[in-house]
Design a protein around this motif. Structure first.
Motif, PDB file in Angstrom:
ATOM      1  N   TYR A 159     -19.547 -14.871  74.748  1.00 34.19           N
ATOM      2  CA  TYR A 159     -18.309 -15.145  74.023  1.00 34.19           C
ATOM      3  C   TYR A 159     -17.981 -16.620  73.983  1.00 34.19           C
ATOM      4  O   TYR A 159     -16.971 -17.025  73.487  1.00 34.19           O
ATOM      5  N   ILE A 195     -10.908  -9.924  71.780  1.00 35.56           N
ATOM      6  CA  ILE A 195     -12.175 -10.438  72.282  1.00 35.56           C
ATOM      7  C   ILE A 195     -12.106 -11.899  72.741  1.00 35.56           C
ATOM      8  O   ILE A 195     -12.874 -12.331  73.572  1.00 35.56           O
ATOM      9  N   TYR A 241     -11.127 -10.520  78.563  1.00 35.91           N
ATOM     10  CA  TYR A 241     -11.512  -9.365  77.741  1.00 35.91           C
ATOM     11  C   TYR A 241     -12.557  -8.504  78.448  1.00 35.91           C
ATOM     12  O   TYR A 241     -12.521  -7.274  78.402  1.00 35.91           O
ATOM     13  N   GLN A 276     -13.197   1.318  80.075  1.00 35.06           N
ATOM     14  CA  GLN A 276     -14.370   2.179  80.197  1.00 35.06           C
ATOM     15  C   GLN A 276     -14.332   2.975  81.500  1.00 35.06           C
ATOM     16  O   GLN A 276     -14.627   4.166  81.513  1.00 35.06           O
ATOM     17  N   ARG A 322     -19.980  -6.327  68.892  1.00 40.90           N
ATOM     18  CA  ARG A 322     -19.373  -7.004  70.033  1.00 40.90           C
ATOM     19  C   ARG A 322     -18.149  -6.270  70.558  1.00 40.90           C
ATOM     20  O   ARG A 322     -17.926  -6.199  71.754  1.00 40.90           O
ATOM     21  N   THR A 323     -17.346  -5.735  69.653  1.00 35.77           N
ATOM     22  CA  THR A 323     -16.110  -5.088  70.078  1.00 35.77           C
ATOM     23  C   THR A 323     -16.243  -3.571  70.129  1.00 35.77           C
ATOM     24  O   THR A 323     -15.261  -2.872  70.331  1.00 35.77           O
ATOM     25  N   ARG A 344     -19.098  -2.211  71.786  1.00 28.99           N
ATOM     26  CA  ARG A 344     -20.196  -1.994  72.724  1.00 28.99           C
ATOM     27  C   ARG A 344     -20.014  -0.757  73.567  1.00 28.99           C
ATOM     28  O   ARG A 344     -20.992  -0.103  73.914  1.00 28.99           O
ATOM     29  N   ASP A 345     -18.775  -0.470  73.923  1.00 28.94           N
ATOM     30  CA  ASP A 345     -18.563   0.638  74.853  1.00 28.94           C
ATOM     31  C   ASP A 345     -18.851   2.004  74.244  1.00 28.94           C
ATOM     32  O   ASP A 345     -19.020   2.963  74.982  1.00 28.94           O
TER      33      ASP A 345
END
Lengths: 482, 310
Positions: free
Chosen positions: A64, A232, A237, A245, B97-98, B100-101
């Motif tokens: 990033y 992001i 982030y 998750q 990228r956003t 990924r999960d």
């Protein structure tokens, strides 16, 4: 045998692993023995393996960074910090006591304000603070808890005792590194685990979920918990995604949520709107709701405050909780504990001089060279003056700042932060450290076993913030030998 | 398990951009074959690629001549061109990228690697010397990513929106490739009779359809049969019909799918009613134009229904 262990000397500081006589402390004995037996090449190989593991696990963290962003690889020292479980138990109880008192205080401030009326805490330092949110007056969240996740910074002084340096009640971060650090140590020094029973840290996300779920306004089996991130480009982030998750929760941005006419919060999904019960917000409250706070915020959710006030959604930490996250208010925490809980503080605070008080101010101005001066409202180690490490010119600059705005400055004695053996270049050297445990409070209270140990990698430095050359260590809470 | 609209949208576009990059690479490769095979003097110009991709206005803003060097630079090395290969890969990466999960762990690594490769190599791959290797690499990486997703993703919303994006983009690109043989380059009916088999053969290659065509239709490459094959062959995954069936299948389990299904049915009906054996090239070109508008409608309905609902 790595020679540098023999000559290891921490001087007047309390060392976490080694006694002043140069012997390993009881809890650390096995670990130190093993580490001592590793020759330098082997230690270097382990360190390289750790760096590789960080790169692999933290790919997200470095990619990033295009365009010279703020993120860097996370510097990690492979020698763990070891704390005996019985020592930790006392700290842990003290932290829960403290967090309970802080929550009583916040709840009181936005409601009866009895602590102000009784003159225990001066009203002006609370009500004039930018962290006091008049919009929150009259609200009492479930269980009276406002700061559900608290990250308190602890230091261990020369006397070997833990002191609370500050409480972070807004959006404390770093917990994902606590979990990842353990993961790295398991990979690169697996032998260390053989003779120990170390309290696990990787169940933090499920503990967090339990705490958050206990706040749900709807009494349902699996309330909908979401993590609200600014997106992001936020430096944390990685942690937001990690926690979402780990909890099996959606990671949402402001635009994913909306509030309807009944003040209910929904997230937009492909199956239609889904009712949201609990929001773990990782955005600053200034940006949370453009209807109430900053109008120009595009990160927030219009109407979120309405929904929260109506009791339709729980927000952790609650808006307004930052009122207790102020270095001037900090000085009153022991009084709060006595006032609300009728108990004596189990964990000590660092003596604090409030520059707003004339006597304190005079003392601070006279003794700048020995004190640490901090602005009341900054975090991340910014705007701090460490007296003994600063020049006369800096002393003069701070004297001027203090005189101009005494409310905004506090001073504390320069603490002799504890040290721990840290692998620097090819040898083991003492480096100063602190510790950030995380205290969860919902229906029940819980403290992480240990927390995130941050270490100042620069020789003699007391500044452990990652933004200023700090690294971290795995932190072990160990039970008596198997 | 439901899915955030934003996440669904990003997956959909990730798939579209990856497919676009792959198909653009295929198109350039196929076109290069044609140019090399056709006798000097009668070969069509490079600007044809621009009209296939509807890119003339953007191109003309920054380049003067539509020669090989400029057109190829525009398509495989120009980040200011939003539909160039590097731009598509970059956009795909932004979307992964956003999300990924919800994807297999390797997905991010693969897309990121491809992005880095394209960044590094595209400038030097404009010339004929390195071009082929570059295009092949892009195609094979895209196929790897698709393979990873197909073999590792649960058949839930994430798979569904990825598949929708991929198939929509693919249908669009198939018709564009066919348009090479129908549209601008062959303005005059019959002008390229002699080279027709070469042309259609190259187009089939571009769609990875040559082998399947030979097995299903036979060795003779002939315009009407080719068009019929890539439009309507039921079993071939790069036929328009196959893509539309896949889209219909994925729309089925979704909530509020009526509008989208209606547009898919319209597209299927259009395709069924079009008979390549009686259509002139001009009619074929007009059909493709109108068919692409239907595909645009479908994308708009998907966006309104699932990504940006009221």
């Amino acid at each position: 045998m790595n020679k540098s262990w023999k000559s290891y000397q921490s001087g007047d500081f309390f060392d976490e692993l080694i006694t002043p006589k140069g012997q390993p402390r009881v809890a650390a004995r096995q670990a130190v023995k093993l580490l001592q037996s590793l020759p330098a090449e082997e230690m270097n190989a382990r360190r390289a393996a750790a760096e590789l593991a960080i790169k692999e696990m933290g790919i997200s963290f470095t990619v990033y960074t295009e365009g010279g962003n703020i993120d860097r690889a996370w510097p990690f020292d492979i020698i763990p910090r070891v704390i005996p479980a019985k020592d930790w138990a006392a700290v842990s109880t003290g932290l829960i006591q403290r967090s309970r008192a802080l929550n009583c205080f916040i709840d009181d401030i936005y409601n009866a304000q009895s602590i102000l009326k009784d003159g225990v805490v001066p009203a002006e330092i609370v009500l004039d603070s930018p962290n006091y949110r008049p919009e929150c007056a009259g609200i009492s969240p479930r269980y009276g808890v406002w700061a559900h996740i608290c990250g308190s910074d602890l230091v261990r002084a020369a006397d070997g005792r833990f002191y609370v340096l500050e409480d972070n009640l807004r959006v404390p971060s770093g917990v994902s590194y606590m979990v990842e650090n353990r993961e790295i140590t398991k990979r690169v020094l697996p032998e260390l685990f053989e003779n120990y029973s170390i309290l696990p840290v990787d169940d933090y996300p499920s503990r967090l979920y339990k705490t958050l779920a206990s706040l749900s306004p709807r009494d349902i089996k699996r309330p909908c918990v979401v993590v609200l991130t600014p997106g992001i480009y936020n430096s944390a982030y990685f942690e937001h995604a990690f926690l979402a998750q780990g909890m099996g929760a959606e990671l949402v941005e402001g635009s994913d949520l909306f509030v309807d006419d009944s003040d209910t919060v929904y997230m937009r999904t492909v199956d239609g709107p889904v009712h949201v019960d609990v929001i773990y917000r990782r955005i600053d409250e200034d940006f949370m709701d453009p209807e109430v706070f900053r109008e120009d915020s595009t990160l927030g959710v219009p109407g979120l405050m309405r929904a929260w006030k109506a009791g339709k959604v729980a927000i952790a930490n609650a808006p307004g909780a930052g009122v207790a996250d102020d270095k001037v208010v900090y000085a009153y925490v022991p009084d709060m504990i006595r006032y609300y809980l009728k108990e004596e503080p189990l964990i000590e605070s660092v003596p604090t001089y409030l520059c707003m008080r004339k006597d304190d101010r005079d003392y601070v101005l006279k003794n700048l060279k020995d004190l640490v001066v901090k602005p009341a409202n900054e975090s991340g180690g910014y705007g701090i003056m460490v007296g003994p490490h600063s020049t006369k010119a800096v002393h003069r600059k701070f004297a001027k700042l203090i005189k101009e705005n005494p409310r905004n400055y506090i001073a504390q004695p320069t603490l002799s932060l504890s040290t721990a053996p840290t692998y620097i270049d090819d040898s083991v050297q003492p480096r100063h450290l602190d510790l950030r445990p995380f205290i969860l409070q919902g229906k029940d209270s819980w403290v992480t076993p240990g927390g995130l140990t941050r270490v100042a990698l620069v020789k003699g430095s007391l500044v452990v913030n990652s933004s200023q050359g700090g690294g971290s260590k795995d932190t072990w809470i160990v039970e008596g030998k198997k | 398990m439901t899915m955030l609209s934003r996440v669904a949208e990003r997956l959909y576009w990730m798939a579209r951009y990856l497919e676009r990059a792959e198909d653009t690479a295929r198109l350039v490769m196929a076109y290069q074959h044609i140019i090399m095979d056709i006798p000097k003097g009668s070969e069509p110009g490079w600007d044809v690629l621009l009209s296939i991709l509807d890119a003339n206005p953007v191109f003309n803003e920054r380049y003067r001549a539509a020669n090989e060097q400029n057109v190829l630079k525009f398509l495989i090395a120009d980040l200011d061109n939003v539909s160039s290969i590097p731009s598509s890969i970059k956009a795909a990466r932004e979307n992964v990228r956003t999300t990924r999960d919800v994807l297999p762990e390797e997905a991010w690594e693969m897309v990121n690697e491809l992005h880095l490769y394209v960044q590094e190599k595209s400038e030097t791959s404009v010339g004929r010397r390195n071009r082929h290797a570059f295009l092949e690499h892009v195609i094979s990486r895209c196929q790897m990513i698709n393979g990873l997703l197909m073999s590792n993703l649960s058949r839930d919303h994430s798979y569904r929106f990825i598949k929708l994006g991929r198939l929509l983009e693919r249908s669009d690109m198939i018709t564009r490739v066919i348009d090479v043989g129908a549209g601008d380059i062959l303005e005059r009916e019959g002008a390229f009779e002699a080279i027709d088999p070469l042309l259609w053969g190259a187009l089939l290659q571009g769609l990875s359809a040559m082998g399947a065509y030979r097995r299903a239709v036979g060795p003779l490459v002939e315009k009407n049969a080719v068009v019929e094959f890539v439009f309507s062959e039921q079993m071939f995954p790069r036929s328009v019909r196959f893509c539309l069936s896949g889209i219909r299948e994925e729309l089925g389990p979704l909530r509020a799918n009526k509008d989208a299904l209606r547009v898919v049915e319209r597209a299927r009906r259009k395709l069924r009613r079009f008979d390549p054996n009686v259509a002139t090239r001009e009619e074929l070109h007009r059909f493709i134009d109108s068919f692409q508008l239907t595909l645009n409608d479908l994308s708009a309905v998907i966006t309104d229904t699932w990504f940006q609902p009221e």
